[in-house]
Write a protein that holds these residues in place. Structure first.
Motif, PDB file in Angstrom:
ATOM      1  N   TYR B  33       0.837  -1.204   0.000  1.00  0.00           N
ATOM      2  CA  TYR B  33       0.000   0.000   0.000  1.00  0.00           C
ATOM      3  C   TYR B  33       0.874   1.257   0.000  1.00  0.00           C
ATOM      4  N   TYR B  35       0.185   5.178   1.510  1.00  0.00           N
ATOM      5  CA  TYR B  35      -0.683   6.102   2.229  1.00  0.00           C
ATOM      6  C   TYR B  35      -0.034   7.479   2.227  1.00  0.00           C
ATOM      7  N   ILE B  45      -5.458   6.313   2.348  1.00  0.00           N
ATOM      8  CA  ILE B  45      -4.970   5.351   1.350  1.00  0.00           C
ATOM      9  C   ILE B  45      -4.864   6.028  -0.011  1.00  0.00           C
ATOM     10  N   SER B  48      -3.398   0.409  -3.438  1.00  0.00           N
ATOM     11  CA  SER B  48      -3.013  -0.883  -2.907  1.00  0.00           C
ATOM     12  C   SER B  48      -2.806  -1.843  -4.069  1.00  0.00           C
ATOM     13  N   ASN B  50      -2.128  -6.038  -4.923  1.00  0.00           N
ATOM     14  CA  ASN B  50      -2.148  -7.412  -4.460  1.00  0.00           C
ATOM     15  C   ASN B  50      -1.512  -8.281  -5.535  1.00  0.00           C
ATOM     16  N   ILE B  56      -6.559  -0.880  -5.596  1.00  0.00           N
ATOM     17  CA  ILE B  56      -7.206   0.352  -5.158  1.00  0.00           C
ATOM     18  C   ILE B  56      -6.444   1.541  -5.749  1.00  0.00           C
ATOM     19  N   GLU B  58      -7.311   5.429  -5.079  1.00  0.00           N
ATOM     20  CA  GLU B  58      -8.306   6.278  -4.422  1.00  0.00           C
ATOM     21  C   GLU B  58      -8.275   7.699  -4.958  1.00  0.00           C
ATOM     22  N   GLY B  98      -8.483  -9.836   0.700  1.00  0.00           N
ATOM     23  CA  GLY B  98      -9.720  -9.171   0.294  1.00  0.00           C
ATOM     24  C   GLY B  98     -10.922  -9.737   1.037  1.00  0.00           C
TER      25      GLY B  98
END
Lengths: 109, 115
Positions: B33, B35, B45, B48, B50, B56, B58, B98
Motif C-alpha cells: 500500500y 498512504y 490510502i 493498494s 495485491n 485500489i 483512491e 480481500g
C-alpha cells in the motif's frame, strides 16, 4: 464510503492518569477494527478486534469492541510519558485501511 | 532486519520536478500500500497492490504512478510536483486476501517537501 470517527482529537494528562479513547465507525462488511500507535515515525500495531465484548489486553493498554453500537474504546491505565503519541483507529475493507483522524495523547511528568 | 523499508527518508524538491520513492518489504506479504499523511496527521490510502496488481486507486491525480516490479516492491513516482504534494508518504504491507484482513506493517515514511 467507510467512516471512522475518533474522539477526543487530543488530550493532555499527567503521569499515572487513565485515558479512554473512542472510535466509532460506519462501514460496509465489517470484519475487524485495528488500533495503532504513532509516535514520531510509522504507526505500530496495537490490537485487532473482531468480536464484541472480548477485551484485548497488552500491559497497561486494553481495548474492546461493541459491534451493536459500532464503536471501540482504547484504555491506557497508569499512563507514562512514553505513552505520548497519536492513537489511530482503522477499519479494513477492500484492500485498504480507513483511518480515523487520530487522538493525540500528551502525558506530562 | 527491517520489515518494510522506504527510501529516501527525506526528499526536498522544487515544484514541477519528478521524483520517486521506493518501498521494499521482506515479510513475504502479497499486498502492499501507499498512504499519504498530511500536516493534520490524517492517514489516507492512495493505492493498494495485491500480487503486483493494482487493486485500489483512491482518486489520486494521475501525476502519481505506482509500479510494482514484484511482490516485494512497490515504488511511487510523482510527476510535476505541486506544493500540495508535501506530506509524509507511508508504504505498508500485509497478508490480505480481500476477504480476511491482517495487520498492516508500515515503513518509516518519506517526508516530501515541495518548495
Amino acid at each position: 464510503e467507510d467512516k471512522v470517527v475518533q474522539s477526543p482529537l487530543s488530550l493532555v494528562v499527567h503521569e499515572g492518569d487513565t485515558v479512554t479513547l473512542n472510535c466509532s465507525y460506519e462501514v460496509t462488511n465489517f470484519r475487524s477494527l485495528l488500533w495503532y500507535k504513532q509516535e514520531k515515525k510509522a504507526p505500530t500495531f496495537l490490537f485487532m478486534l473482531t468480536s464484541s465484548g472480548i477485551e484485548k489486553k497488552s500491559g497497561r493498554l486494553s481495548s474492546i469492541l461493541d459491534k451493536k453500537e459500532l464503536f471501540s474504546i482504547l484504555n491506557i491505565t497508569a499512563t507514562q510519558t512514553g505513552d505520548s503519541a497519536v492513537y489511530l483507529c482503522a477499519v479494513p475493507n477492500d484492500y485498504k485501511l480507513s483511518f480515523g483522524a487520530g487522538t493525540t495523547v500528551t502525558v506530562r511528568a | 532486519d527491517t520489515a518494510v523499508s522506504q527510501t529516501p527518508k527525506y526528499l526536498v524538491t522544487q515544484m514541477g520536478n519528478d521524483k520517486s520513492i521506493k518501498c521494499e518489504q521482506n515479510l513475504g506479504h502479497d499486498t502492499m500500500y501507499w498512504y499519504k499523511q498530511d500536516s493534520k496527521k490524517f492517514l489516507k490510502i492512495m493505492f493498494s497492490y495485491n500480487n503486483k496488481e493494482l487493486i485500489i486507486n483512491e482518486t489520486v491525480p494521475n501525476r502519481f504512478s505506482p509500479k510494482s516490479p514484484d511482490k516485494a516492491h512497490l515504488n511511487l513516482h510523482i510527476n510535476s510536483l505541486e506544493l500540495g504534494d508535501s506530506a509524509v508518504y507511508f508504504c505498508a504491507s500485509s497478508q490480505d486476501t480481500g476477504v480476511s484482513y491482517n495487520e498492516q506493517f508500515f515503513g518509516p515514511g518519506t517526508r516530501l517537501t515541495v518548495l
